[in-house]
Scaffold this motif. Structure first.
Motif, PDB file in Angstrom:
ATOM      1  N   GLY A   1       0.782  38.653  -3.946  1.00 34.33           N
ATOM      2  CA  GLY A   1      -0.283  38.356  -3.009  1.00 34.33           C
ATOM      3  C   GLY A   1       0.098  38.614  -1.564  1.00 34.33           C
ATOM      4  O   GLY A   1       1.266  38.808  -1.223  1.00 34.33           O
ATOM      5  N   ILE A   2      -0.931  38.621  -0.728  1.00 38.67           N
ATOM      6  CA  ILE A   2      -0.749  38.893   0.706  1.00 38.67           C
ATOM      7  C   ILE A   2      -1.168  37.663   1.496  1.00 38.67           C
ATOM      8  O   ILE A   2      -2.279  37.150   1.326  1.00 38.67           O
ATOM      9  N   ALA A   3      -0.274  37.185   2.339  1.00 30.72           N
ATOM     10  CA  ALA A   3      -0.561  36.041   3.212  1.00 30.72           C
ATOM     11  C   ALA A   3      -0.904  36.553   4.601  1.00 30.72           C
ATOM     12  O   ALA A   3      -0.210  37.434   5.130  1.00 30.72           O
ATOM     13  N   ILE A   4      -1.948  36.013   5.188  1.00 34.60           N
ATOM     14  CA  ILE A   4      -2.386  36.426   6.530  1.00 34.60           C
ATOM     15  C   ILE A   4      -2.517  35.201   7.410  1.00 34.60           C
ATOM     16  O   ILE A   4      -3.235  34.254   7.069  1.00 34.60           O
ATOM     17  N   LEU A   5      -1.813  35.208   8.521  1.00 33.82           N
ATOM     18  CA  LEU A   5      -1.922  34.140   9.509  1.00 33.82           C
ATOM     19  C   LEU A   5      -2.635  34.713  10.728  1.00 33.82           C
ATOM     20  O   LEU A   5      -2.040  35.487  11.479  1.00 33.82           O
ATOM     21  N   PRO A   6      -3.908  34.354  10.947  1.00 33.14           N
ATOM     22  CA  PRO A   6      -4.713  35.032  11.971  1.00 33.14           C
ATOM     23  C   PRO A   6      -4.601  34.461  13.382  1.00 33.14           C
ATOM     24  O   PRO A   6      -5.179  35.026  14.307  1.00 33.14           O
TER      25      PRO A   6
ATOM     26  N   LEU B   1      -5.254  33.027   3.409  1.00 35.10           N
ATOM     27  CA  LEU B   1      -5.220  32.723   4.831  1.00 35.10           C
ATOM     28  C   LEU B   1      -4.339  31.497   5.009  1.00 35.10           C
ATOM     29  O   LEU B   1      -4.519  30.493   4.311  1.00 35.10           O
ATOM     30  N   ILE B   2      -3.377  31.582   5.895  1.00 35.44           N
ATOM     31  CA  ILE B   2      -2.440  30.480   6.084  1.00 35.44           C
ATOM     32  C   ILE B   2      -2.366  30.107   7.555  1.00 35.44           C
ATOM     33  O   ILE B   2      -2.789  30.869   8.438  1.00 35.44           O
TER      34      ILE B   2
ATOM     35  N   VAL C   1      -7.596  26.989  12.373  1.00 36.00           N
ATOM     36  CA  VAL C   1      -8.793  26.553  11.645  1.00 36.00           C
ATOM     37  C   VAL C   1     -10.013  27.390  12.013  1.00 36.00           C
ATOM     38  O   VAL C   1     -10.744  27.888  11.139  1.00 36.00           O
ATOM     39  N   GLN C   2     -10.274  27.572  13.311  1.00 35.69           N
ATOM     40  CA  GLN C   2     -11.446  28.345  13.729  1.00 35.69           C
ATOM     41  C   GLN C   2     -11.347  29.796  13.289  1.00 35.69           C
ATOM     42  O   GLN C   2     -12.349  30.403  12.891  1.00 35.69           O
ATOM     43  N   HIS C   3     -10.149  30.350  13.355  1.00 36.64           N
ATOM     44  CA  HIS C   3      -9.953  31.729  12.890  1.00 36.64           C
ATOM     45  C   HIS C   3     -10.313  31.827  11.407  1.00 36.64           C
ATOM     46  O   HIS C   3     -10.987  32.774  10.973  1.00 36.64           O
TER      47      HIS C   3
ATOM     48  N   ASN D   1      -8.499  30.174   1.323  1.00 33.45           N
ATOM     49  CA  ASN D   1      -8.215  29.637   2.649  1.00 33.45           C
ATOM     50  C   ASN D   1      -7.287  28.429   2.529  1.00 33.45           C
ATOM     51  O   ASN D   1      -7.697  27.340   2.134  1.00 33.45           O
ATOM     52  N   LYS D   2      -6.024  28.622   2.888  1.00 31.83           N
ATOM     53  CA  LYS D   2      -5.040  27.543   2.870  1.00 31.83           C
ATOM     54  C   LYS D   2      -4.739  27.006   4.259  1.00 31.83           C
ATOM     55  O   LYS D   2      -3.815  26.207   4.441  1.00 31.83           O
ATOM     56  N   ILE D   3      -5.506  27.431   5.244  1.00 37.55           N
ATOM     57  CA  ILE D   3      -5.249  27.008   6.615  1.00 37.55           C
ATOM     58  C   ILE D   3      -5.415  25.503   6.758  1.00 37.55           C
ATOM     59  O   ILE D   3      -6.421  24.931   6.329  1.00 37.55           O
ATOM     60  N   ASN D   4      -4.404  24.870   7.330  1.00 31.60           N
ATOM     61  CA  ASN D   4      -4.382  23.429   7.570  1.00 31.60           C
ATOM     62  C   ASN D   4      -4.448  22.626   6.269  1.00 31.60           C
ATOM     63  O   ASN D   4      -4.849  21.458   6.275  1.00 31.60           O
TER      64      ASN D   4
END
Length: 381
Positions: free
Chosen positions: A211-216, A247-248, A254-256, A271-274
């Motif tokens: 998988g690909i993790a993206i931190l925006p 998404l990390i 969070v807003q991103h 979406n794994k952000i926060n």
């Protein structure tokens, strides 16, 4: 320092600048214990580039019989407890900026450190700040070692005074500009032994990277690539790869994440952000086959866990944190458009709207990032 209450700050300043002399006098009447304090209170990425040296220090011939304590940043407390607790006796986690307008709390923290009767205090951070210079001095330690430092984190009129708190200030040669190499140089000098480390490392469990993790996000909004570009990049990834996309990030992303999720097909991205602790974030990156991010701690985590990564890079701290030196194992692929104003410490000379990133970020094109990405996803097609 963003000071709102000048009266409280003046009291804190008195504690930081005047009381060290009193504490040092009191320390003359006691015998120092075999006890050492490390002061490291900067951000998560800085800690990733520093943490391996805690073990080296603890096992060194010079300090193997010393109790080692740490004054650190609460931002990465759970990371320290997950990976480095075994090398430390006591830890104190603080938000350093919260002390500038809290003189009584500053005094209490100083008294707590003074009571530990440290023999040695080490502050390996090159960009020193006023509050930690003060805490170093208020320990009353016989030996306090740090860098000569620049003025990015402390104004000259205070630095001229806090320089005198140190028994040894190390000059930094130009060849040690990269942050990890600065840590190597500091501890080689202090310990008097060679340290054979080329990159940070984390002993993470990664049985099968997928998988690909993206931190925006980027900590500070203006240092981050536009959300619209991340959106188009993710759409291209979905067309070219079959693996999962995550998404990390933390609260700052969070807003991103909400923007991206609203504009992507339902269920196409997780979406794994926060939604994770810092150790869980490390596990996610470690188990990913690729990370794409702005210049953030995630890039250093990827290097430390041997995860291939792409760093969308601006010029504020160019070559201090990225790109990594040529030849570094597992170095990120950095994508940037070098401007004449690079190395500005993020003091941008251009006027931009509040919703716009700095020009050194906005000029990085989607196509250039995509061309850097293609070779790294070829095995996932």
């Amino acid at each position: 320092m963003d000071i709102k209450n000048r009266k409280l700050f003046r009291l804190t300043r008195f504690v930081l600048l005047k009381l060290p002399a009193v504490f040092s006098f009191l320390a003359l009447f006691r015998k120092p214990a075999k006890r050492l304090l490390l002061i490291k209170t900067d951000a998560i990425g800085d800690y990733i580039l520093f943490r391996n040296f805690i073990e080296i220090l603890k096992k060194s011939e010079k300090y193997k019989n010393h109790q080692v304590d740490l004054l650190g940043n609460i931002l990465w407390q759970d990371l320290n407890e997950a990976y480095d607790k075994q090398y430390l006796n006591n830890t104190y986690f603080i938000n350093p900026n919260s002390f500038y307008e809290a003189p009584l709390r500053t005094l209490k923290q100083a008294w707590r450190l003074f009571g530990n009767n440290y023999e040695v205090v080490l502050q390996p951070t090159y960009t020193r700040v006023f509050i930690t210079d003060g805490f170093a001095a208020l320990t009353g330690a016989r030996e306090i070692i740090g860098y000569e430092s620049d003025n990015e984190g402390i104004v000259p009129r205070y630095k001229q005074k806090t320089d005198k708190f140190y028994t040894q200030l190390l000059p930094l040669a130009p060849e040690h500009y990269f942050e990890f190499n600065r840590n190597v140089f500091f501890f080689e000098t202090v310990l008097g032994e060679k340290i054979d480390l080329q990159r940070p490392y984390i002993k993470a469990n990664a049985a099968n990277k997928n998988g690909i993790a993206i931190l925006p996000g980027a900590g500070a909004f203006k240092r981050g690539w536009e959300g619209e570009k991340f959106l188009e990049l993710i759409k291209r990834l979905m067309q070219q790869t079959a693996g999962p996309i995550y998404l990390i990030g933390g609260p700052g992303e969070v807003q991103h994440g909400e923007f991206l999720m609203q504009n992507l097909p339902e269920g196409s991205v997780e979406n794994k952000i926060n939604q994770t602790t810092l150790p869980q974030l490390i596990d996610t990156i470690s188990n990913s086959s690729l990370l794409i991010a702005n210049e953030t701690s995630a890039i250093h985590i990827a290097v430390a866990t041997r995860t291939p990564s792409i760093c969308i890079l601006g010029g504020g701290h160019f070559e201090r944190f990225a790109p990594y030196p040529v030849g570094t194992p597992g170095a990120p692929v950095c994508v940037y458009e070098k401007l004449p104003c690079y190395y500005c410490n993020w003091i941008c000379i251009y006027k931009t709207e509040s919703h716009e990133p700095f020009p050194c970020i906005s000029t990085v094109s989607l196509e250039k990032v995509w061309q850097a990405t293609l070779p790294l996803i070829s095995t996932q097609q």
